[in-house]
Motif scaffolding. Structure first.
Motif, PDB file in Angstrom:
ATOM      1  N   SER A   1     -32.862   9.254   6.243  1.00  0.00           N
ATOM      2  CA  SER A   1     -34.005   8.357   6.393  1.00  0.00           C
ATOM      3  C   SER A   1     -33.536   7.048   7.019  1.00  0.00           C
ATOM      4  O   SER A   1     -32.443   6.553   6.714  1.00  0.00           O
ATOM      5  CB  SER A   1     -34.663   8.080   5.038  1.00  0.00           C
ATOM      6  N   PRO A   2     -34.336   6.467   7.921  1.00  0.00           N
ATOM      7  CA  PRO A   2     -33.925   5.220   8.585  1.00  0.00           C
ATOM      8  C   PRO A   2     -33.541   4.112   7.610  1.00  0.00           C
ATOM      9  O   PRO A   2     -32.559   3.399   7.836  1.00  0.00           O
ATOM     10  CB  PRO A   2     -35.165   4.846   9.407  1.00  0.00           C
ATOM     11  N   SER A   3     -34.300   3.966   6.533  1.00  0.00           N
ATOM     12  CA  SER A   3     -34.010   2.879   5.585  1.00  0.00           C
ATOM     13  C   SER A   3     -32.642   3.057   4.942  1.00  0.00           C
ATOM     14  O   SER A   3     -31.887   2.089   4.778  1.00  0.00           O
ATOM     15  CB  SER A   3     -35.096   2.818   4.513  1.00  0.00           C
ATOM     16  N   ARG A   4     -32.307   4.292   4.571  1.00  0.00           N
ATOM     17  CA  ARG A   4     -31.011   4.536   3.928  1.00  0.00           C
ATOM     18  C   ARG A   4     -29.866   4.375   4.926  1.00  0.00           C
ATOM     19  O   ARG A   4     -28.788   3.880   4.583  1.00  0.00           O
ATOM     20  CB  ARG A   4     -30.989   5.940   3.313  1.00  0.00           C
ATOM     21  N   LEU A   5     -30.084   4.787   6.165  1.00  0.00           N
ATOM     22  CA  LEU A   5     -29.041   4.650   7.176  1.00  0.00           C
ATOM     23  C   LEU A   5     -28.776   3.179   7.498  1.00  0.00           C
ATOM     24  O   LEU A   5     -27.633   2.757   7.669  1.00  0.00           O
ATOM     25  CB  LEU A   5     -29.440   5.405   8.448  1.00  0.00           C
TER      26      LEU A   5
ATOM     27  N   ALA B   1     -23.944   6.216   8.107  1.00  0.00           N
ATOM     28  CA  ALA B   1     -24.382   6.521   9.463  1.00  0.00           C
ATOM     29  C   ALA B   1     -23.195   6.909  10.335  1.00  0.00           C
ATOM     30  O   ALA B   1     -23.259   7.883  11.109  1.00  0.00           O
ATOM     31  CB  ALA B   1     -25.124   5.325  10.056  1.00  0.00           C
ATOM     32  N   ALA B   2     -22.093   6.161  10.209  1.00  0.00           N
ATOM     33  CA  ALA B   2     -20.894   6.486  10.984  1.00  0.00           C
ATOM     34  C   ALA B   2     -20.346   7.852  10.591  1.00  0.00           C
ATOM     35  O   ALA B   2     -19.858   8.616  11.436  1.00  0.00           O
ATOM     36  CB  ALA B   2     -19.832   5.402  10.774  1.00  0.00           C
TER      37      ALA B   2
ATOM     38  N   ALA C   1     -23.946   3.791  15.446  1.00  0.00           N
ATOM     39  CA  ALA C   1     -24.554   4.931  14.757  1.00  0.00           C
ATOM     40  C   ALA C   1     -25.934   4.606  14.192  1.00  0.00           C
ATOM     41  O   ALA C   1     -26.883   5.387  14.349  1.00  0.00           O
ATOM     42  CB  ALA C   1     -23.626   5.408  13.646  1.00  0.00           C
ATOM     43  N   VAL C   2     -26.079   3.454  13.548  1.00  0.00           N
ATOM     44  CA  VAL C   2     -27.352   3.111  12.918  1.00  0.00           C
ATOM     45  C   VAL C   2     -28.466   3.045  13.955  1.00  0.00           C
ATOM     46  O   VAL C   2     -29.564   3.578  13.738  1.00  0.00           O
ATOM     47  CB  VAL C   2     -27.238   1.760  12.163  1.00  0.00           C
ATOM     48  N   ASP C   3     -28.208   2.407  15.082  1.00  0.00           N
ATOM     49  CA  ASP C   3     -29.234   2.259  16.116  1.00  0.00           C
ATOM     50  C   ASP C   3     -29.722   3.609  16.636  1.00  0.00           C
ATOM     51  O   ASP C   3     -30.912   3.787  16.894  1.00  0.00           O
ATOM     52  CB  ASP C   3     -28.693   1.433  17.289  1.00  0.00           C
TER      53      ASP C   3
END
Length: 276
Positions: free
Chosen positions: A71-75, A82-83, A36-38
């Motif tokens: 936001s990418p940083s929070r994820l 993210a999941a 998920a994060v990627d």
């Protein structure tokens, strides 16, 4: 080539690659939650993920439904969040485009190709519609500014208006600026000293009219009236497109004065009537 078609083909090619990457990289979506994060921290791939659902889930709705920050940083800092975002999307998965998921099997080559093509087409169509609304809105703002200038109002620099001391002078206007806590497309200072924060709204369907008029412009009107006072502010909107009559009436009840883009003379006539 016709410009909207060019925009569509460009977006289609761009997002076809993203959807192919998404499906192939997650082993036909079976490993999407694990990765998920990627996939959520890349803007194009995030869009592709949102369009797995039917109807597609907007970023704003996804934040609420998944109780998440995108936001990418929070994820990256919170893989569990993210999941959760991915699981929220998969709850609304389009089973017609991705039949192998509910049937717990691998897709055929034809199914995979159809899923990629149809998803990319959905994204491209929405991107073109958004671009067309943006263009129409920009053209509408330009037309209003030209109308004001022709009438003798002077355009001045954009600014943040936190109180009346920051307003343009009487007979002046500025484009997109913060007016109190909400942004206005134009801020017009009438010659009697009152201020007209003005929104430009384009709606291509009666359904969209609720979002653009009642849930946006009318909400801003109530906020501005509360922040600056009913005797100092005349919230207004210039409209074009399709709007339901009861939505127009509701917006007026919320304190929004309405004009139509095809009859800007009515706006001029109203401004004339406000002279001392």
């Amino acid at each position: 080539m016709h410009e909207p078609l060019e925009q569509y083909l460009e977006a289609f090619d761009e997002y076809r690659d993203a959807v192919e990457n998404l499906i192939e990289g997650t082993v036909d979506l079976s490993q999407l939650s694990d990765q998920a994060v990627d996939y959520l921290t890349d803007p194009h791939l995030l869009t592709a993920v949102r369009y797995l659902a039917s109807p597609a889930i907007s970023e704003d709705d996804l934040k609420v439904l998944a109780e998440a920050v995108l936001s990418p940083s929070r994820l990256r800092a919170n893989p569990d969040m993210a999941a959760r975002v991915v699981q929220t999307v998969l709850l609304g998965l389009d089973r017609h485009r991705f039949p192998w998921i509910s049937e717990d099997r691998e897709p055929t080559e034809a199914e995979r190709a159809t899923a990629v093509t149809s998803t990319a087409a959905l994204i491209a169509t929405q991107k073109v519609q958004t671009a067309r609304r943006t263009t129409a809105k920009d053209e509408q703002e330009d037309a209003v500014a030209e109308c004001l200038a022709t009438y003798g109002f002077l355009e001045v620099d954009r600014r943040a208006v936190n109180n009346v001391s920051h307003l343009p002078a009487a007979g002046h206007f500025c484009r997109e600026s913060m007016f109190g806590s909400r942004k206005a497309d134009l801020i017009v200072r009438l010659r009697d000293g009152r201020t007209m924060p003005l929104e430009c709204k384009v709606s291509n369907s009666s359904t969209n009219s609720v979002k653009r008029l009642n849930n946006d412009a009318a909400v801003k009107a109530k906020t501005w009236l509360s922040e600056f006072g009913t005797t100092n502010v005349i919230p207004a909107a210039v409209l074009s497109g399709v709007f339901k009559v009861h939505n127009l009436t509701a917006a007026q009840s919320d304190g929004l004065t309405l004009f139509w883009a095809h009859n800007l003379q009515a706006l001029v006539d109203f401004i004339k009537s406000t002279h001392r």
